[in-house]
Design an enzyme around this catalytic site. Structure first.
Site, mmCIF file in Angstrom:
data_model
loop_
_atom_site.group_PDB
_atom_site.id
_atom_site.type_symbol
_atom_site.label_atom_id
_atom_site.label_comp_id
_atom_site.label_asym_id
_atom_site.label_seq_id
_atom_site.Cartn_x
_atom_site.Cartn_y
_atom_site.Cartn_z
ATOM 1 N N GLY A 11 -12.735 42.369 6.512
ATOM 2 C CA GLY A 11 -12.095 43.247 7.486
ATOM 3 C C GLY A 11 -12.236 44.707 7.099
ATOM 4 N N ARG A 72 -18.943 38.916 8.483
ATOM 5 C CA ARG A 72 -18.765 37.743 7.633
ATOM 6 C C ARG A 72 -20.059 36.942 7.656
ATOM 7 N NH1 ARG A 72 -13.464 38.120 6.474
ATOM 8 N NH2 ARG A 72 -12.104 39.025 8.065
ATOM 9 N N ASP A 103 -10.399 39.780 -1.157
ATOM 10 C CA ASP A 103 -10.634 38.663 -2.064
ATOM 11 C C ASP A 103 -11.861 37.831 -1.692
ATOM 12 O OD1 ASP A 103 -9.484 37.648 0.215
ATOM 13 O OD2 ASP A 103 -7.965 36.466 -0.810
ATOM 14 N N THR A 125 -8.310 46.591 1.632
ATOM 15 C CA THR A 125 -7.734 45.703 2.633
ATOM 16 C C THR A 125 -6.358 46.207 3.027
ATOM 17 O OG1 THR A 125 -6.779 43.483 3.002
ATOM 18 C CG2 THR A 125 -7.006 44.193 0.726
ATOM 19 N N ASP A 127 -4.044 44.489 3.992
ATOM 20 C CA ASP A 127 -3.047 43.486 3.594
ATOM 21 C C ASP A 127 -2.421 43.803 2.240
ATOM 22 O OD1 ASP A 127 -3.871 42.220 5.891
ATOM 23 O OD2 ASP A 127 -5.100 40.723 4.860
ATOM 24 N N ASP A 129 -3.065 42.620 -0.621
ATOM 25 C CA ASP A 129 -2.745 41.351 -1.270
ATOM 26 C C ASP A 129 -3.625 41.051 -2.486
ATOM 27 O OD1 ASP A 129 -5.080 41.019 0.133
ATOM 28 O OD2 ASP A 129 -4.524 39.108 1.051
ATOM 29 N N MET A 169 0.066 42.839 10.824
ATOM 30 C CA MET A 169 -0.958 42.038 10.156
ATOM 31 C C MET A 169 -0.546 41.706 8.721
ATOM 32 S SD MET A 169 -4.607 43.537 11.442
ATOM 33 C CE MET A 169 -5.424 42.772 12.843
ATOM 34 N N ARG A 171 -2.147 38.378 7.173
ATOM 35 C CA ARG A 171 -2.551 37.005 6.841
ATOM 36 C C ARG A 171 -1.404 36.291 6.129
ATOM 37 N NH1 ARG A 171 -8.079 36.827 3.728
ATOM 38 N NH2 ARG A 171 -6.909 38.253 2.410
#
Length: 319
Positions: A11, A72, A103, A125, A127, A129, A169, A171
């Site tokens: 992303g 991707r 990741d 990212t 996220d 994360d 957002m 995930r």
């Protein structure tokens, strides 16, 4: 090392261009050329390369998205696809690769490292994360986008005396939701790292109504489930009317904040330094405002949990 490759994968995240710019200009400073790989690992397999220079990356530090594009690649998950990617990289003269992404991107980077091809990862990212770093590129910008949306939604929530449920957002991570909820003054924040307590949510809503509160904001991380389902469950328990706003991909776009531009610049430059000094299989990150490097294997084996103190603080302040 005289020729370095760079790609963005997964992303997109605001600040990726600032990282690319830093890679190119730091490499140039150290006497190395940079080859940009378009469309991530798919481009590595297809041989979609372009030479990057200081002029190529001029006027990009403020731009969102990625000038190298991203995609991707299912083919890269196969042994044949990875072999072809390595063959193309070596044929092009690349001696190392900088992978900017999350990741999933780092799993590909680790595979190349194990095949003997030098790789450094740069976390990017929204996220946030990724273990081993306090912040990933793009998180701060996405957070500010989400908070700005919450501010605007609060105006109409107050005007109509309604509950608004805002889905952000993330995930399987609640990092963005927790930060946005705390900064946006949400009454409840639902994240995948903690079980949903509908009794507590309803209790907060009812206490607020009794105090004369005209509105309520609930922030939901997409990893918890649909905000629509949360809305239905609250309606079933309370008969209170609510509205749902799903912020979606607006969180990924826009000009990166000053924080993300600086972070991307620092990480991108450090990634080049590591590669040219013969280091591979690392991710560059930031901890307590210091740039660090962490083994990719350690990063991928770990899981980044939310800050419990921040989570408790958000609950304490949502009275």
């Amino acid at each position: 090392m005289k020729t370095i490759g760079v790609l963005t994968s997964g992303g997109d995240a605001p600040g990726m261009n600032a990282a690319i710019r830093a890679v190119v200009r730091k490499a140039q400073k150290l006497g190395a050329e940079v080859i940009g790989v378009a469309r991530g690992y798919a481009g590595l397999i297809q041989g979609d390369f372009r030479r990057l220079t200081s002029s190529t990356v001029a006027d990009t530090i403020h731009r969102g998205g990625t000038i190298l594009l991203t995609a991707r690649s299912e083919e890269f998950l196969t042994e044949a696809g990875r072999a072809r990617a390595l063959e193309n990289a070596r044929r092009e003269g690349m001696e190392g690769l900088i992978v900017i992404g999350g990741d999933g991107s780092f799993r590909g980077a680790l595979h190349l490292h194990k095949k003997g091809f030098p790789v450094i990862g740069v976390p990017a990212t929204i996220d946030n994360d990724i273990p081993g770093t306090d912040y990933a590129i793009g998180f701060d910008t996405a957070l500010n986008t989400a908070v700005e949306a919450i501010n605007k939604i609060r105006d109409t929530a107050t005007s109509h005396e309604r509950i608004f449920i805002i889905e952000v957002m993330g995930r399987g991570s609640g990092q963005l939701a927790l930060a946005a909820g705390l900064a946006g003054g949400a009454e409840s924040i639902l994240i995948p790292e903690r079980p949903i307590d509908y009794d507590e949510i309803v209790n907060r809503l009812e206490k607020g109504r009794k105090r004369g509160k005209l509105h309520s904001i609930i922030v939901v991380a997409e990893g918890v489930g649909s905000a629509l389902e949360v809305s239905k469950e609250i309606a079933r328990r309370t008969a209170l009317e609510s509205r749902v706003t799903i912020l979606g991909h607006i969180q990924r776009g826009g000009n990166p904040t000053a924080f993300d531009r600086i972070l991307a610049s620092r990480l991108g430059a450090r990634a080049v330094e590591l590669l040219v000094s013969g280091i591979s299989g690392k991710m560059v990150g930031i901890r307590e405002n210091r740039i660090v490097d962490v083994d990719l294997e350690e990063v991928l084996a770990g899981k980044k949990d939310i800050d419990q103190e921040v989570y408790e603080l958000a609950n304490d302040l949502a009275l």
